[in-house]
Design a protein around this motif. Sequence first.
Motif, PDB file in Angstrom:
ATOM      1  N   THR A  62     -29.726 -15.577   6.177  1.00 50.63           N
ATOM      2  CA  THR A  62     -30.999 -16.246   6.456  1.00 50.63           C
ATOM      3  C   THR A  62     -31.795 -15.587   7.566  1.00 50.63           C
ATOM      4  OG1 THR A  62     -30.065 -18.348   5.692  1.00 50.63           O
ATOM      5  CG2 THR A  62     -32.054 -18.474   7.048  1.00 50.63           C
ATOM      6  N   LYS A  68     -31.521  -8.045   3.407  1.00 50.53           N
ATOM      7  CA  LYS A  68     -32.924  -8.057   2.998  1.00 50.53           C
ATOM      8  C   LYS A  68     -33.366  -6.612   2.839  1.00 50.53           C
ATOM      9  CE  LYS A  68     -33.545 -12.185   5.718  1.00 50.53           C
ATOM     10  NZ  LYS A  68     -33.936 -12.733   6.979  1.00 50.53           N
ATOM     11  N   ASP A  71     -37.971  -6.347  -1.852  1.00 51.91           N
ATOM     12  CA  ASP A  71     -38.079  -7.660  -2.484  1.00 51.91           C
ATOM     13  C   ASP A  71     -36.712  -8.281  -2.785  1.00 51.91           C
ATOM     14  OD1 ASP A  71     -37.433  -5.884  -4.500  1.00 51.91           O
ATOM     15  OD2 ASP A  71     -38.975  -6.558  -5.897  1.00 51.91           O
ATOM     16  N   TYR A  73     -33.235 -10.136  -1.555  1.00 53.07           N
ATOM     17  CA  TYR A  73     -32.692 -10.975  -0.501  1.00 53.07           C
ATOM     18  C   TYR A  73     -31.604 -11.854  -1.112  1.00 53.07           C
ATOM     19  CZ  TYR A  73     -35.848 -14.343  -2.674  1.00 53.07           C
ATOM     20  OH  TYR A  73     -36.498 -15.135  -3.585  1.00 53.07           O
ATOM     21  N   HIS A  86     -30.964 -18.689   2.794  1.00 53.38           N
ATOM     22  CA  HIS A  86     -32.067 -18.119   2.019  1.00 53.38           C
ATOM     23  C   HIS A  86     -32.724 -17.001   2.821  1.00 53.38           C
ATOM     24  CE1 HIS A  86     -35.482 -17.771  -0.651  1.00 53.38           C
ATOM     25  NE2 HIS A  86     -34.874 -18.606  -1.486  1.00 53.38           N
ATOM     26  N   ALA A  88     -35.341 -15.172   2.151  1.00 51.94           N
ATOM     27  CA  ALA A  88     -36.798 -15.025   2.113  1.00 51.94           C
ATOM     28  C   ALA A  88     -37.533 -16.215   2.717  1.00 51.94           C
ATOM     29  CB  ALA A  88     -37.278 -14.823   0.679  1.00 51.94           C
ATOM     30  N   ASN A  89     -36.838 -17.358   2.876  1.00 52.03           N
ATOM     31  CA  ASN A  89     -37.517 -18.538   3.396  1.00 52.03           C
ATOM     32  C   ASN A  89     -36.515 -19.471   4.070  1.00 52.03           C
ATOM     33  OD1 ASN A  89     -39.092 -20.775   3.922  1.00 52.03           O
ATOM     34  ND2 ASN A  89     -40.006 -20.860   1.886  1.00 52.03           N
ATOM     35  N   ASN A 131     -42.833 -13.485  -5.322  1.00 53.04           N
ATOM     36  CA  ASN A 131     -42.270 -12.260  -4.764  1.00 53.04           C
ATOM     37  C   ASN A 131     -42.649 -12.225  -3.278  1.00 53.04           C
ATOM     38  OD1 ASN A 131     -42.068  -9.543  -3.814  1.00 53.04           O
ATOM     39  ND2 ASN A 131     -42.159  -8.803  -5.911  1.00 53.04           N
ATOM     40  N   PRO A 132     -41.656 -12.118  -2.367  1.00 51.46           N
ATOM     41  CA  PRO A 132     -41.984 -12.141  -0.936  1.00 51.46           C
ATOM     42  C   PRO A 132     -42.754 -10.919  -0.451  1.00 51.46           C
ATOM     43  CG  PRO A 132     -39.675 -11.625  -1.256  1.00 51.46           C
ATOM     44  CD  PRO A 132     -40.236 -11.978  -2.603  1.00 51.46           C
ATOM     45  N   VAL A 133     -42.759  -9.848  -1.215  1.00 54.48           N
ATOM     46  CA  VAL A 133     -43.495  -8.641  -0.827  1.00 54.48           C
ATOM     47  C   VAL A 133     -44.938  -8.720  -1.306  1.00 54.48           C
ATOM     48  CG1 VAL A 133     -43.626  -6.136  -1.078  1.00 54.48           C
ATOM     49  CG2 VAL A 133     -41.405  -7.235  -0.756  1.00 54.48           C
ATOM     50  N   GLN A 135     -46.388 -11.430  -2.650  1.00 55.71           N
ATOM     51  CA  GLN A 135     -46.884 -12.802  -2.516  1.00 55.71           C
ATOM     52  C   GLN A 135     -47.470 -13.328  -3.823  1.00 55.71           C
ATOM     53  OE1 GLN A 135     -46.269 -14.725   0.236  1.00 55.71           O
ATOM     54  NE2 GLN A 135     -45.136 -12.945   0.905  1.00 55.71           N
ATOM     55  N   CYS A 154     -28.995 -12.921  -5.906  1.00 53.54           N
ATOM     56  CA  CYS A 154     -30.027 -11.989  -5.500  1.00 53.54           C
ATOM     57  C   CYS A 154     -30.766 -11.602  -6.761  1.00 53.54           C
ATOM     58  CB  CYS A 154     -29.419 -10.755  -4.832  1.00 53.54           C
ATOM     59  SG  CYS A 154     -30.647  -9.546  -4.284  1.00 53.54           S
TER      60      CYS A 154
END
Length: 159
Positions: A62, A68, A71, A73, A86, A88-89, A131-133, A135, A154
């Motif tokens: 986390t 990480k 993209d 995680y 988590h 990414a969040n 997607n965290p990269v 968005q 993952c």
Amino acid sequence: MNTIAILKRLMSAGLTALLMSGAALAAPAAERGSAAEAEAMVKKAVALIKANGADKAYEEFTNGTSFKDRDLYVFVYDMTGKNLAHGANAKLVGKDLSALKDPDGKLVLPLLFEVAKGKGKGWTEEFKFRNPVSQKLEPKVVYVERLGDTLIGCGIYKN
């Protein structure tokens, strides 16, 4: 030949070499994690849990950086849908996400549980997730492995 002309020639030659090497074309693909990298990350995460215990591992997943990559995680759920880690969040940790749906109304966690409870490890079917990269909402599949009463996952984004 003046300095500007020399610089233009060098820049042109450098760009031509870059394009010919394929590096410019490979860059976008390298921005995304691969299926092999996602599987390797889950296996590394399972090994960390076994070696150092869940609490230490979940903290690293986390809040650390070693799980990480672009993209990719790691995340962990118990078999009721409670998020335990988590990458990414961090705000999701401790929450029951069993009712989480993608934009098309598809329940996400049952896809993960189906694999974890069935084969014990493998890939889910596709769903949409942020997607965290980029968005952006993108199609995603997840590699999961069951470890006791938890699943470690993952995913990769498919565009």
